[in-house]
Scaffold this motif. Sequence first.
Motif, PDB file in Angstrom:
ATOM      1  N   SER A 248      55.928  15.575   5.169  1.00 46.74           N
ATOM      2  CA  SER A 248      56.573  16.009   6.511  1.00 46.74           C
ATOM      3  C   SER A 248      57.306  14.933   7.107  1.00 46.74           C
ATOM      4  CB  SER A 248      55.706  16.555   7.473  1.00 46.74           C
ATOM      5  OG  SER A 248      54.555  15.473   7.891  1.00 46.74           O
ATOM      6  N   GLN A 251      60.423  15.102   4.663  1.00 47.77           N
ATOM      7  CA  GLN A 251      61.173  16.471   5.033  1.00 47.77           C
ATOM      8  C   GLN A 251      62.016  16.297   6.290  1.00 47.77           C
ATOM      9  OE1 GLN A 251      59.500  20.293   4.107  1.00 47.77           O
ATOM     10  NE2 GLN A 251      59.687  20.612   6.160  1.00 47.77           N
ATOM     11  N   ASN A 252      61.360  15.937   7.276  1.00 48.63           N
ATOM     12  CA  ASN A 252      61.881  16.052   8.663  1.00 48.63           C
ATOM     13  C   ASN A 252      62.593  14.773   9.446  1.00 48.63           C
ATOM     14  OD1 ASN A 252      61.037  18.956   8.402  1.00 48.63           O
ATOM     15  ND2 ASN A 252      58.861  18.009   8.804  1.00 48.63           N
ATOM     16  N   LYS A 313      55.780  20.322  -1.829  1.00 48.55           N
ATOM     17  CA  LYS A 313      56.992  20.724  -2.423  1.00 48.55           C
ATOM     18  C   LYS A 313      57.237  19.382  -3.431  1.00 48.55           C
ATOM     19  CE  LYS A 313      58.479  23.168   1.635  1.00 48.55           C
ATOM     20  NZ  LYS A 313      58.896  22.806   2.716  1.00 48.55           N
ATOM     21  N   TYR A 315      58.090  16.305  -3.028  1.00 52.49           N
ATOM     22  CA  TYR A 315      57.654  15.058  -2.204  1.00 52.49           C
ATOM     23  C   TYR A 315      56.769  14.231  -2.999  1.00 52.49           C
ATOM     24  CZ  TYR A 315      60.751  17.081   1.295  1.00 52.49           C
ATOM     25  OH  TYR A 315      61.797  17.540   1.938  1.00 52.49           O
ATOM     26  N   HIS A 362      58.974  21.927  10.872  1.00 48.53           N
ATOM     27  CA  HIS A 362      60.105  21.039  10.981  1.00 48.53           C
ATOM     28  C   HIS A 362      59.893  19.793  12.067  1.00 48.53           C
ATOM     29  CE1 HIS A 362      62.614  24.029   8.760  1.00 48.53           C
ATOM     30  NE2 HIS A 362      61.916  24.864   9.779  1.00 48.53           N
TER      31      HIS A 362
END
Length: 423
Positions: A248, A251-252, A313, A315, A362
């Motif tokens: 996370s 991703q964010n 995912k 990552y 997110h």
Amino acid sequence: MAAGSGSRGQGRGVCVKLLCVWSVCSALTAAYLLYLPLPGTISEPLKLMIVAAAFRGVSSLGDMGQSLGVVHHIRLINSAITGFESLVPLDYEEVQVEDLEFSGVQVRLYQPGTDAQPGLRRAVVFIHGGGWSLGVPKVGSYDLLCRKMAVKLNAVVVTVDYRMAPDVRFPAQFEECLQASRFFLQPEVLQRYSVDPQRVAVCGDSAGGNLAAAVAQQIGKDNSTAEKFKLQVLIYPVLQPLDFNTASYQQNQRIPILYRELMAHYWLEYLGADPDLIHSLLLNNHTARDQKLLEPHRAKIDWTKMIPKDKKKEYKPVVPSKGSPGILQQVPALLDVRAAPLLADLEVLKFAPRAYIMTGEHDVLRDDGLMYTHRLQQAGVSVTNHHYEGGFHGCVSFAFWPSYFDVGIRAVDDYIAWLQEHL
Ligand SMILES: *[C@@H]1O[C@H](CO)[C@@H](O)[C@H](O)[C@H]1NC(C)=O
Ligand SMILES: *[C@@H]1O[C@H](CO)[C@@H](O)[C@H](O)[C@H]1NC(C)=O
């Protein structure tokens, strides 16, 4: 004459053209300042871009103030937040409000209005977020949130106005929240406010979720405290400073309003550590494979084993083989469970109260919340994880006019409904 009027006409034409060019340029500049590439699944992206631009503006001012030596950037940001929050109109005015001290800690106590049902009531200790350095619990949205909980749950709500960085550092914020909670949980104090000792919850968002989780652990394992929290509500909590490259975080990292670097920055402020360590932290240099001190804790932050596949995912974990030796010795608080509740042993976690953990897709802190969900469940604690696909960090602070997001309003209503059922 004809020539004169022609040149006046030309002059007007030039003016109109200039005006057009100016308008287009301003619109482009505004769009450039506001524009942020955001994922399509996030809640109300356009509104979020405006909020993000406002935050960027205020933090640039803060940085400017600090580099001129006029003001610490945190103080300037906090004044801006106070100014903005004071625009939020008051609601739930029937709630009785008192500013008190619990063991020397500032708190505000809310009691539902006089026409509320008689008998023993439920209670919530609320700890606000803001990176252990920002946030004004008595003004605007946090104040309204507490009033709303008091009314909807017919509960006594105590919000802890703990001191923050840069005035105080870890463990002061934690200690103040713990002291205020211990004071409130005394039988005679609960009795004074007609609170049922079996029905008290602790709740916090973001850094407040960190403090709430740490306080819940301490009180859970402490056999000298007779009264315990029945429940803990952790809203996108921050729980560990050891991996700034969880799925996370990766991703964010550029999603407002909590960027990856900002989170690392707030950790260093909280722990009173050298701000330049941020470069090592972001590389996970402090937890490289050669950092022996981390050995007992590695499994507790291994998100590859604790978060669901669809969240991982593509990552990959970031574990450098060689790092920056000395950081964990230099900043021992990085491994302190009072700062990093995710690192607690199962022996401690098993005494923690039943939990509601809210996470947003997110949000850099999504995996902190998911890992804690996993570890509490491993310890046998019942956890409800409510995950919002459109959720972003801070959305619960945007649940009241004039700045509100659909996902923020839903998240507030959902956790209050959970408390309604379980507290
Ligand atoms: C507290 O009580 C529990 C359960 O009775 C026990 O397992 C634990 O060892 C005690 N902790 C301390 C610090 O005494
Ligand atoms: C991270 O660790 C590597 C290996 O020790 C070192 O070469 C590098 O300078 C470190 N980077 C930072 C920013 O500390």
